[in-house]
Scaffold this motif. Sequence first.
Motif, PDB file in Angstrom:
ATOM      1  N   VAL A   1       8.140   8.786  -3.842  1.00 36.07           N
ATOM      2  CA  VAL A   1       8.431   7.442  -4.381  1.00 36.07           C
ATOM      3  C   VAL A   1       9.434   6.695  -3.491  1.00 36.07           C
ATOM      4  N   MET A   2      10.329   7.445  -2.818  1.00 29.75           N
ATOM      5  CA  MET A   2      11.262   6.778  -1.899  1.00 29.75           C
ATOM      6  C   MET A   2      10.539   6.141  -0.719  1.00 29.75           C
ATOM      7  N   ALA A   3       9.477   6.803  -0.225  1.00 29.31           N
ATOM      8  CA  ALA A   3       8.706   6.241   0.894  1.00 29.31           C
ATOM      9  C   ALA A   3       8.021   4.946   0.454  1.00 29.31           C
ATOM     10  N   ILE A   4       7.470   4.935  -0.781  1.00 29.53           N
ATOM     11  CA  ILE A   4       6.811   3.728  -1.304  1.00 29.53           C
ATOM     12  C   ILE A   4       7.835   2.608  -1.485  1.00 29.53           C
ATOM     13  N   GLU A   5       9.003   2.953  -2.040  1.00 28.70           N
ATOM     14  CA  GLU A   5      10.058   1.943  -2.269  1.00 28.70           C
ATOM     15  C   GLU A   5      10.542   1.348  -0.955  1.00 28.70           C
ATOM     16  N   LYS A   6      10.602   2.179   0.082  1.00 30.13           N
ATOM     17  CA  LYS A   6      11.019   1.697   1.408  1.00 30.13           C
ATOM     18  C   LYS A   6      10.049   0.644   1.923  1.00 30.13           C
TER      19      LYS A   6
ATOM     20  N   PRO B   1       2.129  -4.082   2.103  1.00 30.41           N
ATOM     21  CA  PRO B   1       1.903  -4.720   3.409  1.00 30.41           C
ATOM     22  C   PRO B   1       1.777  -3.681   4.519  1.00 30.41           C
ATOM     23  N   ALA B   2       0.978  -3.996   5.539  1.00 30.47           N
ATOM     24  CA  ALA B   2       0.768  -3.052   6.655  1.00 30.47           C
ATOM     25  C   ALA B   2       2.120  -2.668   7.255  1.00 30.47           C
ATOM     26  N   SER B   3       2.454  -1.398   7.141  1.00 31.40           N
ATOM     27  CA  SER B   3       3.748  -0.903   7.634  1.00 31.40           C
ATOM     28  C   SER B   3       3.722   0.616   7.607  1.00 31.40           C
ATOM     29  N   GLU B   4       4.817   1.208   8.030  1.00 31.27           N
ATOM     30  CA  GLU B   4       4.922   2.667   7.936  1.00 31.27           C
ATOM     31  C   GLU B   4       6.355   3.030   7.564  1.00 31.27           C
ATOM     32  N   ALA B   5       6.514   4.196   6.910  1.00 30.08           N
ATOM     33  CA  ALA B   5       7.855   4.609   6.489  1.00 30.08           C
ATOM     34  C   ALA B   5       7.926   6.120   6.403  1.00 30.08           C
TER      35      ALA B   5
ATOM     36  N   LEU C   1       4.378   7.788   5.408  1.00 33.01           N
ATOM     37  CA  LEU C   1       3.263   6.988   4.881  1.00 33.01           C
ATOM     38  C   LEU C   1       2.918   5.877   5.862  1.00 33.01           C
ATOM     39  N   VAL C   2       1.636   5.646   6.048  1.00 34.10           N
ATOM     40  CA  VAL C   2       1.165   4.516   6.867  1.00 34.10           C
ATOM     41  C   VAL C   2       0.272   3.658   5.988  1.00 34.10           C
ATOM     42  N   SER C   3       0.572   2.361   5.923  1.00 32.33           N
ATOM     43  CA  SER C   3      -0.238   1.439   5.121  1.00 32.33           C
ATOM     44  C   SER C   3      -0.974   0.471   6.038  1.00 32.33           C
ATOM     45  N   ASP C   4      -2.228   0.150   5.683  1.00 32.70           N
ATOM     46  CA  ASP C   4      -2.965  -0.872   6.445  1.00 32.70           C
ATOM     47  C   ASP C   4      -3.157  -2.127   5.587  1.00 32.70           C
ATOM     48  N   GLY C   5      -2.331  -2.243   4.534  1.00 33.56           N
ATOM     49  CA  GLY C   5      -2.408  -3.434   3.674  1.00 33.56           C
ATOM     50  C   GLY C   5      -3.247  -3.232   2.435  1.00 33.56           C
TER      51      GLY C   5
END
Length: 417
Positions: free
Chosen positions: A79-84, A346-350, A365-369
Amino acid sequence: MPEIRNYTLNFGPQHPSAHGVLRLVLELDGETVVRSDPHIGLLHRGTEKLAEFKPYNQSIGYMDRLDYVSMMANEHGYVMAIEKMLGVQVPERAQYIRVMFDEITRVLNHLMWLGAHALDIGAMTVFLYAFREREDLMDCYEAVSGARMHATYYRPGGVYRDLPDTMAKYKESQWHSGKKLDQLNETREGSLLEFIQAFTERFPGYIDEYETLLTDNRIWKQRTVDIGIVSPERALQLGFSGPMLRGSGIAWDLRKKQPYEVYDRMDFDIPVGKTGDCYDRYLVRVAEMRESNKIIKQCVAWLKANPGPVMSSDHKVAPPSREEAKSNMEALIHHFKLFTEGYCIPASEAYAAVEHPKGEFGIYLVSDGANKPYRMKVRAPGFPHLASLDEMVKGHMIADVVSIIGTQDIVFGEIDR
């Protein structure tokens, strides 16, 4: 002259969390281990791949099942990665609750480790003692989430709900009645916080009991002193973290070095070892339980004095209250959409890491949006420790392999993922 050859042996299952999930191939010269080859992949759950096919908020339950002895600590990293990535602010009360449950989880983990490690080496009583205390802490898990193990209590933006005002009580049965029943329910008359406070007051005495049984025990010391020594330099090179690293004398703890939530307000010490053997790692973990007890006490005192929200007010991640969902159509639709579709990041990584009971537990985590992760990688603390098994057991006897598997505190759910 007869030809003398090394003997290859399939070792185990030995440790309670390595039954049927670890194949250890030992090459022996007589009774001395020449080489040890851990075969993993017998509990492959595909967690990282499964997470790519589910909305972010639906993978929290998978985290509990990684290291199934440190459930909420795993959720915390996720959950910390998502919050970041979302930039969500967590209410202060929720931060204190998280820290308190992280430390309850650390105690739960170390009790399981202590009982199982002692049982492996031949001490039966400690296992029964440790499980007596685990029972109380499991009741705390159940009080907040309804589940004894796989809680899914931490949520992006806070926690699922506030701490309950009442505790479940034992009912009269053929096993409990009269005076015994009153004794069992004595600490359950008030709220969960009062129950936890009563536990923290009696827990140091329980730790003394474990130490009386083990710390100066001749057999325990013969089986752990100078076994599986890892130098501080080698521990760093092998990627150790947590008690395995601190047992070798390096005071590295994410709660102090990279504080998250409210750890920077907590008063506690980092126990470290001197020689880096199994006995030192035992002493470090026992000392950690005492430090965790101090942190839980501080959290209870703060939570008693400071009511407040436990979930973010950002409705992109927070569901409406139960009352709203039952009286307002829009709120019901919002609730349904949030738990079926989730939210897009949003497309980002944490990368977020927590000081898990076994070491550094990280989630990348890597997001592509989209509403699902593009990629997820779990940095499991147990994996580098298992990788060092060959080096740690080389030159030791077969009996010492048992002590070394125990001292590593391995759980295969996180290693095979």
